[in-house]
Design a protein around this motif. Sequence first.
Motif, short mmCIF file in Angstrom:
data_model
loop_
_atom_site.label_atom_id
_atom_site.label_comp_id
_atom_site.label_asym_id
_atom_site.label_seq_id
_atom_site.Cartn_x
_atom_site.Cartn_y
_atom_site.Cartn_z
N ARG A 51 0.96 -1.20 0.09
CA ARG A 51 -0.04 0.14 -0.06
C ARG A 51 1.04 1.22 0.03
O ARG A 51 1.85 1.34 0.81
CB ARG A 51 -1.05 0.05 1.10
N VAL A 52 0.59 2.32 -0.74
CA VAL A 52 1.36 3.49 -0.98
C VAL A 52 0.67 4.39 0.37
O VAL A 52 -0.48 4.48 0.47
CB VAL A 52 1.16 4.29 -2.14
N LEU A 53 1.58 4.72 1.11
CA LEU A 53 1.51 5.51 2.43
C LEU A 53 1.42 7.00 1.95
O LEU A 53 0.54 7.81 2.17
CB LEU A 53 2.40 5.28 3.41
N LEU A 54 2.50 7.57 1.16
CA LEU A 54 2.44 8.94 0.64
C LEU A 54 3.49 8.98 -0.46
O LEU A 54 4.35 8.09 -0.74
CB LEU A 54 2.97 10.00 1.58
N ALA A 55 3.18 9.83 -1.47
CA ALA A 55 3.96 9.95 -2.51
C ALA A 55 4.40 11.79 -2.76
O ALA A 55 3.35 12.31 -2.49
CB ALA A 55 3.46 9.62 -4.02
N LEU A 56 5.54 12.03 -3.00
CA LEU A 56 5.87 13.23 -3.11
C LEU A 56 6.75 13.73 -4.04
O LEU A 56 7.74 12.78 -4.66
CB LEU A 56 6.90 13.77 -1.68
N ALA A 57 6.30 14.83 -4.92
CA ALA A 57 7.00 15.26 -6.25
C ALA A 57 7.51 16.51 -5.86
O ALA A 57 6.71 17.55 -5.33
CB ALA A 57 5.94 15.30 -7.12
N ALA A 58 8.82 16.84 -6.00
CA ALA A 58 9.39 18.12 -5.43
C ALA A 58 10.24 18.55 -6.78
O ALA A 58 11.17 17.99 -7.21
CB ALA A 58 10.45 17.76 -4.32
N ARG A 59 10.05 19.79 -7.00
CA ARG A 59 10.72 20.46 -8.12
C ARG A 59 12.07 21.18 -7.74
O ARG A 59 11.85 21.76 -6.84
CB ARG A 59 9.56 21.34 -8.75
N SER A 60 12.82 21.06 -8.57
CA SER A 60 14.09 21.76 -8.38
C SER A 60 14.41 22.27 -10.05
O SER A 60 14.90 21.46 -10.83
CB SER A 60 15.27 21.09 -8.03
N GLY A 61 14.26 23.67 -10.26
CA GLY A 61 14.44 24.09 -11.35
C GLY A 61 13.60 23.75 -12.66
O GLY A 61 12.23 23.69 -12.31
N LEU A 62 13.86 22.96 -13.47
CA LEU A 62 12.98 22.47 -14.73
C LEU A 62 12.29 21.23 -14.29
O LEU A 62 11.37 20.69 -15.17
CB LEU A 62 13.77 22.47 -16.17
N PHE A 63 13.09 20.31 -13.17
CA PHE A 63 12.77 18.91 -13.26
C PHE A 63 12.23 18.53 -11.81
O PHE A 63 12.01 19.70 -10.92
CB PHE A 63 13.98 18.13 -13.24
N TRP A 64 11.47 17.42 -11.78
CA TRP A 64 10.96 16.96 -10.49
C TRP A 64 11.67 15.98 -9.96
O TRP A 64 12.06 14.86 -10.87
CB TRP A 64 9.16 16.82 -10.80
N LYS A 65 11.43 15.44 -8.74
CA LYS A 65 11.94 14.39 -8.25
C LYS A 65 10.70 13.60 -7.50
O LYS A 65 10.02 14.19 -7.25
CB LYS A 65 13.00 14.39 -7.14
N HIS A 66 10.71 12.24 -7.88
CA HIS A 66 9.69 11.45 -7.40
C HIS A 66 10.10 10.65 -6.18
O HIS A 66 10.74 9.73 -6.34
CB HIS A 66 9.14 10.79 -8.47
N HIS A 67 9.46 10.91 -5.11
CA HIS A 67 9.57 9.98 -3.92
C HIS A 67 8.17 9.32 -3.54
O HIS A 67 7.14 9.78 -3.80
CB HIS A 67 9.92 11.13 -2.68
N ILE A 68 8.37 8.10 -3.08
CA ILE A 68 7.31 7.08 -2.74
C ILE A 68 7.55 6.42 -1.81
O ILE A 68 8.53 5.89 -1.50
CB ILE A 68 6.62 6.38 -3.97
#
Length: 227
Positions: free
Chosen positions: A114-131
């Motif tokens: 089960r996914v508890l949370l997902a976080l997308a964080a932007r730096s400049g033009l790009f995003w990082k995807h955390h799950i």
Amino acid sequence: MPNPETYSILAGKTSRLWVLEGLACGDEDGWESWLVDGEERLNVSADAHGKIIGQGRNPVWRVDVGGFRGVWKTNWHGGFLGGILKARYWGVERLESEVHLSAALRSAGVATPRVLLALAARSGLFWKHHIVTEEIRNSATVFELRGRQEVLEAAHNLMRKVFDLGLWAPDLHPGNLLWVEETKQCHLLDLAGAKLLKRPLTDLECAARLDRFNRFMHKYSQRHPRS
């Protein structure tokens, strides 16, 4: 059939957050504070545990989120793009898709964390995807248990089930299937880049996925022979 999970969606100027409904934050500012410093919070929790529980293109860390023990990974591109973009994405759609895909598979009776949370964080033009997904405890990968026939049979049964559901998963291999001895059940991991087609996989598509599974088994068995 399990009830599908639902998620609260929060948005900031440079971040997006999906949180499992009912998950308590434990912070007076609520989950909104994660839009500002969610990456830092994940790092602090991972450092507190001090242990990597998975290693590969994207290491997996044990973290605590909303009173649950989970595992956190940062998604990376696979294949050719992996060497160029690494953990950088142009948008948030792929992460959002992974959250909803996990809920859909669980609703269809597929064992996947089960996914508890997902976080997308932007730096400049790009995003990082955390799950962050729930930790499947007292488990081992199908690859680690590749000498046991019942484990291999369970893995193939799981693959047939998801193929019939129309799951196209680019990284379906024995290292991404977990066996839980207590329940005699295989769990499917790592849905990044996977998608549900509107039809079952064809015989050729199934054969290609199974070939990927078998090639992984052969390749890494040569590197890590069983004692």
